[in-house]
Design a protein around this motif. Structure first.
Motif, short mmCIF file in Angstrom:
data_model
loop_
_atom_site.label_atom_id
_atom_site.label_comp_id
_atom_site.label_asym_id
_atom_site.label_seq_id
_atom_site.Cartn_x
_atom_site.Cartn_y
_atom_site.Cartn_z
N ALA A 151 10.28 4.92 18.09
CA ALA A 151 9.14 4.84 17.17
C ALA A 151 9.28 4.81 15.93
CB ALA A 151 8.54 6.46 17.51
N MET A 152 8.38 4.04 15.23
CA MET A 152 8.24 3.67 13.96
C MET A 152 7.19 3.67 13.33
SD MET A 152 10.67 0.17 14.18
CE MET A 152 11.20 0.21 12.30
N TYR A 153 6.94 3.96 11.92
CA TYR A 153 5.61 4.33 11.18
C TYR A 153 5.96 3.67 10.03
CZ TYR A 153 7.11 8.44 14.53
OH TYR A 153 7.55 8.93 15.43
N TRP A 154 4.67 3.73 9.41
CA TRP A 154 4.45 3.22 8.07
C TRP A 154 3.61 4.19 7.44
CZ3 TRP A 154 6.57 -0.24 4.86
CH2 TRP A 154 7.10 -1.36 5.37
N TYR A 155 4.02 4.80 6.18
CA TYR A 155 3.21 5.68 5.43
C TYR A 155 2.97 4.98 3.95
CZ TYR A 155 4.70 9.50 8.52
OH TYR A 155 5.05 10.13 9.57
N ARG A 156 2.16 5.45 3.24
CA ARG A 156 2.07 5.02 1.95
C ARG A 156 1.81 6.45 0.98
NH1 ARG A 156 -3.77 2.54 -0.11
NH2 ARG A 156 -3.08 3.65 -2.13
N GLN A 157 2.52 6.27 -0.14
CA GLN A 157 2.44 7.62 -1.12
C GLN A 157 1.99 7.41 -2.40
OE1 GLN A 157 6.41 9.65 -1.78
NE2 GLN A 157 5.32 11.50 -1.83
N PRO A 165 -6.40 -3.90 -5.51
CA PRO A 165 -5.76 -2.71 -6.34
C PRO A 165 -5.50 -1.55 -5.70
CG PRO A 165 -7.19 -4.32 -7.64
CD PRO A 165 -7.39 -4.64 -6.22
N SER A 166 -6.28 -0.86 -4.91
CA SER A 166 -6.26 0.29 -4.50
C SER A 166 -5.08 0.39 -3.26
CB SER A 166 -7.49 0.84 -3.61
OG SER A 166 -7.80 -0.09 -2.61
N GLN A 167 -4.34 -0.71 -3.03
CA GLN A 167 -3.24 -0.52 -2.17
C GLN A 167 -2.04 -0.71 -3.07
OE1 GLN A 167 -4.42 -4.25 0.16
NE2 GLN A 167 -4.68 -3.16 2.00
N THR A 168 -2.08 -0.29 -4.44
CA THR A 168 -0.97 -0.14 -5.21
C THR A 168 -0.36 1.38 -4.82
OG1 THR A 168 -1.84 -1.49 -6.97
CG2 THR A 168 -0.32 0.37 -7.35
N SER A 169 0.82 1.34 -4.22
CA SER A 169 1.66 2.60 -3.87
C SER A 169 2.86 2.45 -3.50
CB SER A 169 0.51 2.74 -2.57
OG SER A 169 0.88 4.07 -1.90
N VAL A 170 3.58 3.37 -3.20
CA VAL A 170 4.78 3.43 -2.49
C VAL A 170 4.85 3.24 -0.98
CG1 VAL A 170 7.44 4.14 -2.37
CG2 VAL A 170 5.93 4.32 -4.76
N TYR A 171 5.35 2.20 -0.41
CA TYR A 171 5.24 2.30 1.03
C TYR A 171 6.58 2.66 1.76
CZ TYR A 171 0.98 -0.05 0.36
OH TYR A 171 -0.52 -0.26 0.03
N PHE A 172 6.60 3.55 2.60
CA PHE A 172 7.86 4.06 3.52
C PHE A 172 7.48 3.69 5.07
CE2 PHE A 172 10.06 6.14 0.14
CZ PHE A 172 9.24 6.46 -0.64
N CYS A 173 8.80 3.25 5.18
CA CYS A 173 8.74 3.10 6.61
C CYS A 173 9.79 3.98 7.27
CB CYS A 173 9.33 1.66 7.12
SG CYS A 173 9.83 1.14 8.73
N ARG A 231 7.84 -0.37 -3.61
CA ARG A 231 6.98 -0.12 -4.69
C ARG A 231 6.14 -1.35 -4.81
NH1 ARG A 231 6.46 3.97 -8.40
NH2 ARG A 231 8.50 4.52 -7.61
N LEU A 232 4.71 -1.31 -4.33
CA LEU A 232 3.82 -2.34 -4.57
C LEU A 232 2.62 -2.28 -5.58
CD1 LEU A 232 2.99 -5.21 -3.15
CD2 LEU A 232 1.55 -3.85 -1.51
N THR A 233 2.60 -3.14 -6.36
CA THR A 233 1.52 -3.07 -7.56
C THR A 233 0.87 -4.25 -7.19
OG1 THR A 233 3.09 -2.08 -9.03
CG2 THR A 233 1.04 -3.30 -9.97
N VAL A 234 -0.74 -4.12 -7.14
CA VAL A 234 -1.70 -5.04 -6.76
C VAL A 234 -2.60 -5.22 -7.95
CG1 VAL A 234 -3.67 -6.08 -5.50
CG2 VAL A 234 -1.68 -4.76 -4.43
N LEU A 235 -2.53 -6.18 -8.66
CA LEU A 235 -3.08 -6.56 -9.88
C LEU A 235 -4.51 -7.13 -9.74
CD1 LEU A 235 -0.18 -7.42 -12.35
CD2 LEU A 235 -1.40 -5.02 -11.88
#
Lengths: 114, 112
Positions: free
Chosen positions: A31-37, A83-91, A110-114
């Protein structure tokens, strides 16, 4: 043993661009997962995969897609970043066949969308 | 999934025992209680899991009363390095295709 790796470590992206976050594990977990924080908040599940070839939607899947072509890799794609997808993404990955709800997390992107 | 309630933040001092209580009044028969720890700029890390009574490992102890409507994570003799966010998760085992739900967690600050 690397465990679970993510790339890139961080990225600044222009809105509207396509971006793929990479995730690889060498533990042969099914199993694998993607989260945003988001800042100061808990983790929210985006997508998951219980086994190679299958994927499912989590709590916040809109704007994201995943694939699971093999056991080790689970890329997350933002087709047109906002821009709302600016977040830290953890797998994360887990051997979800046992009696312990233990997920192993990567170092995050760490993703920043400008 | 059972909803969990835990304090937003706690302060402690080095060498003290810290107890973080999580309420889960709607816990189901097949739910387990799992605690994770997250340091700044890192992903969460599994600490301990239990179903009932007491579980102890090298890091922490987990106390679960008979009615299972709450649980307490106990960290013995904390140090500055225990400063982190602690998440209480309640749900069935992952093998049945279930997911973990992370709430806001408890932010523990250990002071010298």
């Amino acid at each position: 043993i690397a465990g679970i790796t993510q790339a890139p470590t961080s990225q600044i992206l222009a809105a509207g661009r396509r971006m793929t976050l990479r995730c690889t594990q060498d533990m042969r977990h099914n199993a694998m997962y993607w989260y945003r924080q988001d800042l100061g908040l808990g983790l929210r599940l985006i997508h998951y995969s219980n086994t190679a070839g299958t994927t499912g939607k989590g709590e916040v899947p809109d704007g994201y897609s995943v694939s699971r072509a093999n056991t080790d890799d689970f890329p997350l794609t933002l087709a047109s970043a906002v821009p709302s997808q600016t977040s830290v993404y953890f797998c994360a990955s887990s051997d979800s066949t046992g009696s312990i709800n233990e997920q192993f997390f990567g170092p995050g992107t760490r993703l920043t969308v400008l | 999934l059972a909803k969990t309630t835990q304090p937003i933040s706690m302060d402690s001092y080095e060498g003290q025992e810290v107890n973080i209580t999580c309420s889960h009044n709607n816990i189901a028969t097949n739910d387990y209680i799992t605690w994770y720890q997250q340091f700044p700029s890192q992903g969460p890390r599994f600490i301990i899991q239990g179903y009932k009574t007491k579980v102890t490992n090298e890091v922490a102890s987990l106390f679960i009363p008979a009615d299972r409507k709450s649980s307490t994570l106990s960290l013995p003799r904390v140090s500055l390095s225990d400063t982190a966010v602690y998440y209480c998760l309640v749900g069935p085992l992952l093998w049945a295709g279930n997911m973990l739900t992370f709430g806001g967690g408890t932010r523990l600050m250990v002071k010298p």
